[in-house]
Design a protein around this motif. Sequence first.
Motif, PDB file in Angstrom:
ATOM      1  N   TRP A   1       0.823  -1.199   0.000  1.00  0.00           N
ATOM      2  CA  TRP A   1       0.000   0.000   0.000  1.00  0.00           C
ATOM      3  C   TRP A   1       0.868   1.263   0.000  1.00  0.00           C
ATOM      4  CZ3 TRP A   1       0.135   3.444   4.252  1.00  0.00           C
ATOM      5  CH2 TRP A   1      -0.571   4.617   4.008  1.00  0.00           C
ATOM      6  N   PHE A   2       1.948   1.304   0.788  1.00  0.00           N
ATOM      7  CA  PHE A   2       2.795   2.494   0.868  1.00  0.00           C
ATOM      8  C   PHE A   2       3.377   2.840  -0.502  1.00  0.00           C
ATOM      9  CE2 PHE A   2       6.738   4.801   1.640  1.00  0.00           C
ATOM     10  CZ  PHE A   2       6.356   5.726   2.603  1.00  0.00           C
ATOM     11  N   ARG A   3       3.829   1.839  -1.245  1.00  0.00           N
ATOM     12  CA  ARG A   3       4.365   2.082  -2.582  1.00  0.00           C
ATOM     13  C   ARG A   3       3.290   2.691  -3.489  1.00  0.00           C
ATOM     14  NH1 ARG A   3       9.193  -1.005  -3.271  1.00  0.00           N
ATOM     15  NH2 ARG A   3       9.502  -2.438  -1.530  1.00  0.00           N
ATOM     16  N   SER A   4       2.081   2.165  -3.411  1.00  0.00           N
ATOM     17  CA  SER A   4       1.001   2.710  -4.252  1.00  0.00           C
ATOM     18  C   SER A   4       0.666   4.136  -3.829  1.00  0.00           C
ATOM     19  CB  SER A   4      -0.245   1.819  -4.140  1.00  0.00           C
ATOM     20  OG  SER A   4      -0.889   1.979  -2.885  1.00  0.00           O
ATOM     21  N   HIS A   5       0.740   4.408  -2.540  1.00  0.00           N
ATOM     22  CA  HIS A   5       0.451   5.755  -2.031  1.00  0.00           C
ATOM     23  C   HIS A   5       1.466   6.760  -2.578  1.00  0.00           C
ATOM     24  CE1 HIS A   5      -1.364   8.569   0.771  1.00  0.00           C
ATOM     25  NE2 HIS A   5      -0.166   8.899   1.246  1.00  0.00           N
ATOM     26  N   VAL A   6       2.730   6.375  -2.618  1.00  0.00           N
ATOM     27  CA  VAL A   6       3.779   7.255  -3.146  1.00  0.00           C
ATOM     28  C   VAL A   6       3.623   7.420  -4.654  1.00  0.00           C
ATOM     29  CG1 VAL A   6       6.260   7.484  -3.503  1.00  0.00           C
ATOM     30  CG2 VAL A   6       5.398   6.749  -1.281  1.00  0.00           C
ATOM     31  N   ARG A   7       3.359   6.325  -5.364  1.00  0.00           N
ATOM     32  CA  ARG A   7       3.194   6.389  -6.824  1.00  0.00           C
ATOM     33  C   ARG A   7       2.083   7.366  -7.223  1.00  0.00           C
ATOM     34  NH1 ARG A   7       3.708   0.474  -6.848  1.00  0.00           N
ATOM     35  NH2 ARG A   7       5.718  -0.121  -7.758  1.00  0.00           N
ATOM     36  N   ARG A   8       1.041   7.445  -6.427  1.00  0.00           N
ATOM     37  CA  ARG A   8      -0.104   8.293  -6.753  1.00  0.00           C
ATOM     38  C   ARG A   8       0.011   9.680  -6.144  1.00  0.00           C
ATOM     39  NH1 ARG A   8      -5.530   4.546  -6.903  1.00  0.00           N
ATOM     40  NH2 ARG A   8      -4.597   2.691  -7.865  1.00  0.00           N
ATOM     41  N   GLY A   9       1.235  10.098  -5.845  1.00  0.00           N
ATOM     42  CA  GLY A   9       1.428  11.442  -5.316  1.00  0.00           C
ATOM     43  C   GLY A   9       0.949  11.585  -3.894  1.00  0.00           C
ATOM     44  N   GLU A  10       1.171  10.548  -3.083  1.00  0.00           N
ATOM     45  CA  GLU A  10       0.727  10.507  -1.681  1.00  0.00           C
ATOM     46  C   GLU A  10      -0.794  10.622  -1.566  1.00  0.00           C
ATOM     47  OE1 GLU A  10       2.922  12.450   1.476  1.00  0.00           O
ATOM     48  OE2 GLU A  10       4.586  12.864   0.109  1.00  0.00           O
ATOM     49  N   ARG A  11      -1.488   9.909  -2.462  1.00  0.00           N
ATOM     50  CA  ARG A  11      -2.953   9.864  -2.412  1.00  0.00           C
ATOM     51  C   ARG A  11      -3.416   8.411  -2.366  1.00  0.00           C
ATOM     52  NH1 ARG A  11      -1.927  14.091  -6.095  1.00  0.00           N
ATOM     53  NH2 ARG A  11      -2.885  16.078  -5.500  1.00  0.00           N
ATOM     54  N   SER A  12      -4.472   8.178  -1.588  1.00  0.00           N
ATOM     55  CA  SER A  12      -5.041   6.835  -1.495  1.00  0.00           C
ATOM     56  C   SER A  12      -6.558   6.912  -1.598  1.00  0.00           C
ATOM     57  CB  SER A  12      -4.662   6.167  -0.174  1.00  0.00           C
ATOM     58  OG  SER A  12      -3.312   5.754  -0.173  1.00  0.00           O
ATOM     59  N   ASP A  13      -7.123   6.087  -2.476  1.00  0.00           N
ATOM     60  CA  ASP A  13      -8.569   5.900  -2.547  1.00  0.00           C
ATOM     61  C   ASP A  13      -8.927   4.711  -1.651  1.00  0.00           C
ATOM     62  OD1 ASP A  13      -9.244   7.947  -4.364  1.00  0.00           O
ATOM     63  OD2 ASP A  13      -8.462   6.736  -6.010  1.00  0.00           O
ATOM     64  N   ILE A  14      -9.852   4.924  -0.722  1.00  0.00           N
ATOM     65  CA  ILE A  14     -10.254   3.890   0.223  1.00  0.00           C
ATOM     66  C   ILE A  14     -11.642   3.404  -0.156  1.00  0.00           C
ATOM     67  CG2 ILE A  14     -10.692   3.346   2.644  1.00  0.00           C
ATOM     68  CD1 ILE A  14      -8.772   5.551   3.421  1.00  0.00           C
ATOM     69  N   ASP A  15     -11.780   2.086  -0.309  1.00  0.00           N
ATOM     70  CA  ASP A  15     -13.061   1.470  -0.663  1.00  0.00           C
ATOM     71  C   ASP A  15     -13.398   0.417   0.384  1.00  0.00           C
ATOM     72  OD1 ASP A  15     -13.646   2.478  -3.579  1.00  0.00           O
ATOM     73  OD2 ASP A  15     -11.521   1.948  -3.544  1.00  0.00           O
ATOM     74  N   VAL A  16     -14.583   0.560   1.003  1.00  0.00           N
ATOM     75  CA  VAL A  16     -15.009  -0.352   2.056  1.00  0.00           C
ATOM     76  C   VAL A  16     -16.377  -0.932   1.691  1.00  0.00           C
ATOM     77  CG1 VAL A  16     -15.207  -0.667   4.553  1.00  0.00           C
ATOM     78  CG2 VAL A  16     -13.896   1.260   3.657  1.00  0.00           C
ATOM     79  N   ARG A  17     -16.563  -2.221   1.919  1.00  0.00           N
ATOM     80  CA  ARG A  17     -17.836  -2.891   1.697  1.00  0.00           C
ATOM     81  C   ARG A  17     -18.178  -3.707   2.940  1.00  0.00           C
ATOM     82  NH1 ARG A  17     -18.898  -3.095  -3.884  1.00  0.00           N
ATOM     83  NH2 ARG A  17     -17.132  -2.387  -5.141  1.00  0.00           N
ATOM     84  N   ALA A  18     -19.467  -3.794   3.254  1.00  0.00           N
ATOM     85  CA  ALA A  18     -19.852  -4.565   4.447  1.00  0.00           C
ATOM     86  C   ALA A  18     -21.333  -4.915   4.421  1.00  0.00           C
ATOM     87  CB  ALA A  18     -19.533  -3.778   5.714  1.00  0.00           C
ATOM     88  N   HIS A  19     -21.673  -6.035   5.030  1.00  0.00           N
ATOM     89  CA  HIS A  19     -23.038  -6.362   5.419  1.00  0.00           C
ATOM     90  C   HIS A  19     -22.979  -7.460   6.477  1.00  0.00           C
ATOM     91  CE1 HIS A  19     -22.528  -9.521   2.290  1.00  0.00           C
ATOM     92  NE2 HIS A  19     -23.337 -10.232   3.081  1.00  0.00           N
ATOM     93  N   LEU A  20     -24.084  -7.630   7.195  1.00  0.00           N
ATOM     94  CA  LEU A  20     -24.189  -8.639   8.248  1.00  0.00           C
ATOM     95  C   LEU A  20     -25.067  -9.793   7.784  1.00  0.00           C
ATOM     96  CD1 LEU A  20     -24.718  -6.657  11.587  1.00  0.00           C
ATOM     97  CD2 LEU A  20     -22.937  -8.355  11.151  1.00  0.00           C
ATOM     98  N   VAL A  21     -24.699 -10.995   8.208  1.00  0.00           N
ATOM     99  CA  VAL A  21     -25.527 -12.167   7.972  1.00  0.00           C
ATOM    100  C   VAL A  21     -25.823 -12.794   9.339  1.00  0.00           C
ATOM    101  CG1 VAL A  21     -25.732 -14.411   6.864  1.00  0.00           C
ATOM    102  CG2 VAL A  21     -24.487 -12.574   5.717  1.00  0.00           C
ATOM    103  N   LEU A  22     -27.115 -12.819   9.709  1.00  0.00           N
ATOM    104  CA  LEU A  22     -27.546 -13.360  10.997  1.00  0.00           C
ATOM    105  C   LEU A  22     -28.467 -14.551  10.754  1.00  0.00           C
ATOM    106  CD1 LEU A  22     -28.343  -9.924  12.704  1.00  0.00           C
ATOM    107  CD2 LEU A  22     -26.219 -11.254  12.850  1.00  0.00           C
ATOM    108  N   ASP A  23     -28.551 -15.451  11.727  1.00  0.00           N
ATOM    109  CA  ASP A  23     -29.285 -16.702  11.540  1.00  0.00           C
ATOM    110  C   ASP A  23     -30.371 -16.868  12.608  1.00  0.00           C
ATOM    111  OD1 ASP A  23     -30.123 -19.207  10.889  1.00  0.00           O
ATOM    112  OD2 ASP A  23     -28.372 -20.248  11.685  1.00  0.00           O
ATOM    113  N   PRO A  24     -31.619 -16.642  12.243  1.00  0.00           N
ATOM    114  CA  PRO A  24     -32.698 -17.005  13.173  1.00  0.00           C
ATOM    115  C   PRO A  24     -32.680 -18.523  13.370  1.00  0.00           C
ATOM    116  CG  PRO A  24     -33.492 -15.518  11.465  1.00  0.00           C
ATOM    117  CD  PRO A  24     -32.130 -16.015  11.035  1.00  0.00           C
TER     118      PRO A  24
END
Length: 382
Positions: free
Chosen positions: A317-340
């Motif tokens: 990640w650090f190498r990619s951050h430097v390559r992009r001019g010290e910029r990082s795009d953050i992408d997060v995904r989530a959901h919950l699965v519960l069991d009655p």
Amino acid sequence: MQARTVRHGKTSNTLKVEGGLFLERPRFRMVRKRDTLSNLLLAVLILTASGYFVIGGQSVPTPNAGIQDYGDWGTVTDHRVEVITTFWTDNPYPIDLTTGEFLHTRYSLTLNGVSIAEGSRDRIDLPRGNTSQTQTTYIHTDRLAAWWVRFLSGNETLDATVNGQVRITTPIVNWTYGTTKSDTQFEDRTPILDSITRVVERTEGRYVTSRRSPISHRQVVVGAKVKDARATWGRIDAKRTTLLIHYRIHNPSDTVPLAVDSTGLRMSLAMNDIELFHTGNGALSPETVNATSLIRPGETRTVTFAITMNNDRVDDWFRSHVRRGERSDIDVRAHLVLDPHGTGETVRTPNDNVTYHCRMQTSVLEDDQPTATTCGDSGKRP
């Protein structure tokens, strides 16, 4: 092969060794004489200038030096990350000092108390007049994990310090010029943790329905009420980073217990398309259901999910951050699965993945770039 004898005046410059082979004698004496002559000439210049300016009531001219640019990112490969530093010199004397014994530079870059780059360059020529030269230093990528621990443990505050030193040495007097530049970034923001909190907050809600129980053959209320979602850092050491996701979950059913399995949180976080955290690939398993993982009918409990990352990923990640001019795009995904428990069907909260996108940018070596982040805001890319 016939050896050729080289003579300079009356003195032979060859050396006879066993077997009759003649080798050229190293010219150490000539190099020493040239270095000594340059040193002597410089000493004479300084002494002469000193006497001249003292008589005239003026100050004696002295060489000067300093850091022109604390550092720019150079080439970034899978094996190394370069830092290019530019320093300037001012030699007031009418000769180039080219024996390589007069100019010495030192450089270091420290992040959160961890020295991730340091280097030196000795025996540099000192041309006359005003000139600029560069020095290349390399990031110690094996120290990035140690920095990452300090960064997260310090509430994602980034402390950067650059030290530069230029030393001019002469046979009579030495001059040393040192400068330090420090900067603190993200004092009041936690971009990584904020991005995770924003996405898990979007899994909150009331997910309640009715189903026919395969046991009683009657319609029963099943589902969950999810609230108070948040993210915190857990244990962080040199090898692993643990992320904790906390929920307050209520079981609204009158008859059906709600099973919460460790794989129930399906979440991933990527920075510049490099996945750092990922969990919950597997299906909920009846074998993992026990008394501690069940929320009884009408009960409300705080549930914590732990996600562990291998810190080896920080390097990529650090190498990619430097390559992009010290910029990082953050992408997060989530959901919950519960069991009655016992109904044969799971409950997803929500039905589809919740996604969150934001950006963070630092300004360690990027000139005129402000430290900024959209993480924690609306979640749209800037």
